[in-house]
Design an enzyme around this catalytic site. Structure first.
Site, PDB file in Angstrom:
ATOM      1  N   GLU A 226      -9.906  11.036  22.097  1.00 35.10           N
ATOM      2  CA  GLU A 226      -9.868  10.312  23.372  1.00 35.10           C
ATOM      3  C   GLU A 226     -10.893   9.279  23.354  1.00 35.10           C
ATOM      4  O   GLU A 226     -10.975   8.655  24.453  1.00 35.10           O
ATOM      5  CB  GLU A 226     -10.284  11.923  24.171  1.00 35.10           C
ATOM      6  CG  GLU A 226      -9.000  12.399  24.838  1.00 35.10           C
ATOM      7  CD  GLU A 226      -7.244  11.644  25.075  1.00 35.10           C
ATOM      8  OE1 GLU A 226      -7.098  11.065  25.661  1.00 35.10           O
ATOM      9  OE2 GLU A 226      -6.270  12.789  24.418  1.00 35.10           O
ATOM     10  N   HIS A 235      -2.848   3.517  21.212  1.00 32.59           N
ATOM     11  CA  HIS A 235      -1.664   3.903  20.709  1.00 32.59           C
ATOM     12  C   HIS A 235      -1.219   3.237  20.105  1.00 32.59           C
ATOM     13  O   HIS A 235      -1.060   1.956  19.949  1.00 32.59           O
ATOM     14  CB  HIS A 235      -1.015   5.040  21.435  1.00 32.59           C
ATOM     15  CG  HIS A 235      -1.265   6.104  22.267  1.00 32.59           C
ATOM     16  ND1 HIS A 235      -1.166   6.558  23.536  1.00 32.59           N
ATOM     17  CD2 HIS A 235      -2.278   6.921  21.915  1.00 32.59           C
ATOM     18  CE1 HIS A 235      -1.558   7.597  24.257  1.00 32.59           C
ATOM     19  NE2 HIS A 235      -2.254   8.057  23.323  1.00 32.59           N
TER      20      HIS A 235
END
Ligand SMILES: [Zn+2]
Length: 415
Positions: A226, A235
């Site tokens: 995170e 991602h």
């Protein structure tokens, strides 16, 4: 489609012990952009800054030196409802150690990096320290423990606002804010650089915060992932089928990885080496996430260059020596509306909703009149408590209660 996948992922996890890292950052961004479409332009401008060409980069005043260690002051907000959720300072420190281990490539499990990717693995030269001082120069431990009537949190960001029974961010120009609480369905989500300052930071489930040694997200790598988003990383699969994360040295891959593969996984013509499922920005189990790439390192560090969205962190006051040594007292009992009463005005029966703060169960409530006399008492036996007020004279009354030194008083009118 993604919600659907996550939902079925959750069901599968329950049924087949098949877990999926449920990072909410992509859905969170979509939600922020729905509220404020101009954010897309902000992100685009930041991308242009990050990926500007070498010529314009070399003209930047205050360009970051290659070897400079970036130190980020961290403030951890622990929001707990049940005592077990109030995780210890040691647990918080284990999370800081995990961040420093992985962002400095000090992890002992780099042996798991396949040969083909070994030369790409980076020491990002980014370190994390608990804040030592607040905005007014007072000493802090960098950890806030705060009781909340809320039992679980969602992507709606209420955890980041004291007015919503969460806890306000400290100035994002000076601190990385990390909120830890019980999350519904997710194990974490993060803002991206450029998002609103009062929402800037990372939210992590208390079940995976720090080194827990239980479950498959047990090495503090949810926060590593995170914080990667907080530092601008996407991602690996670009949140699309064979999408793009904008980083040259991470191979294209079709989608996220579950569990912990033991052989190369080929997708999107990325053979023979296949997906980089051991990269922190995939969803693989903690045991199998072991690296950031040089490209990811470079993208993260550019944010700290002059003109970049994290530049201010380099001159943060958050790690200064406190001017006032005394650690402030814990927050006084929160003035939240712990209970709701209705109907108000009431005629014969009053209903009290205590579902946001079950600690009232077993405690006594008093009804007092305007002269301060107790006219009724009631021991609370359920989250939705009814009180018969039919015998009271018309007028103004107060419901009063006390638990663990915390007082509550609410006015109602009897017709
Ligand atoms: Zn993520």
């Amino acid at each position: 489609m993604r919600r659907f996948l996550l939902w079925w992922g959750g069901l599968l996890a329950a049924n087949f012990l098949f877990a999926q890292r449920e990072c909410g950052s992509f859905d969170y961004q979509k939600q922020l952009i729905r509220t404020d479409p101009s954010l897309e332009l902000t992100h685009k401008a930041i991308d242009n800054f990050i990926f500007r060409d070498e010529t314009s980069r070399s003209q930047t005043i205050g360009r970051l030196e290659e070897e400079k260690i970036i130190t980020i002051p961290v403030l951890v907000h622990i929001l707990y409802h049940y005592p077990g959720e109030n995780i210890s300072d040691d647990q918080v420190r284990s999370q800081l150690s995990a961040l420093n281990r992985d962002y400095r490539k000090l992890n002992s499990d780099t042996a798991k990096i396949p040969l083909a990717f070994k030369s790409l693995a980076a020491d990002c030269e980014i370190e994390f320290k608990l804040a030592t001082v607040d905005a007014s120069g007072r000493a802090t431990s960098g950890i806030i423990h705060k009781y909340t009537p809320i039992t679980n949190w969602t992507l709606d960001d209420k955890i980041k606002f004291s007015s919503e029974m969460g806890d306000d961010a400290w100035d994002a120009k000076n601190y990385l804010n990390i909120w830890v609480g019980t999350l519904e369905r997710l194990i974490g989500y993060s803002s991206l650089p450029g998002d609103p300052a009062n929402k800037d930071g990372v939210v992590i489930s208390n079940t995976v915060f720090g080194i827990t040694n239980s479950g498959v997200y047990n090495q503090g790598r949810t926060a590593v992932h995170e914080v990667g988003h907080w530092l601008g990383l996407r991602h690996l699969w670009g949140d699309a089928d064979c999408g793009d994360d904008g980083i040259a040295d991470t191979p294209k891959q079709q989608t996220f990885t579950n569990g912990c593969p033991s052989t190369a996984r080929i997708s999107c013509n990325n053979g023979p080496n296949g997906d980089m499922y051991m990269d922190y920005m995939d969803f693989t189990n903690d045991d199998c996430l072991v690296m950031f790439t040089q490209g990811q390192k470079q993208k993260m560090r550019v944010l700290f260059e002059s003109g970049g969205p994290r530049y201010s962190i380099l001159s943060s006051y958050g790690l200064n020596k406190p001017a006032i040594e005394q650690i402030p007292l814990p927050d006084s009992p929160p003035q939240w509306l712990h209970i709701q009463i209705f109907p108000n005005p009431a005629t014969s029966e009053l209903t009290i909703n205590l579902e946001y703060d079950e600690r009232w169960i077993g405690k006594q409530l008093q009804v007092i009149n305007v002269t301060g006399h107790v006219v009724l008492t009631k021991t609370i036996s359920s989250k939705i408590q009814k009180i018969d007020v039919s015998t009271l004279q018309p007028g103004i009354y107060f419901i009063r209660g006390e638990k663990n030194g915390e007082r509550m008083m609410q006015k109602f009118i009897k017709l």
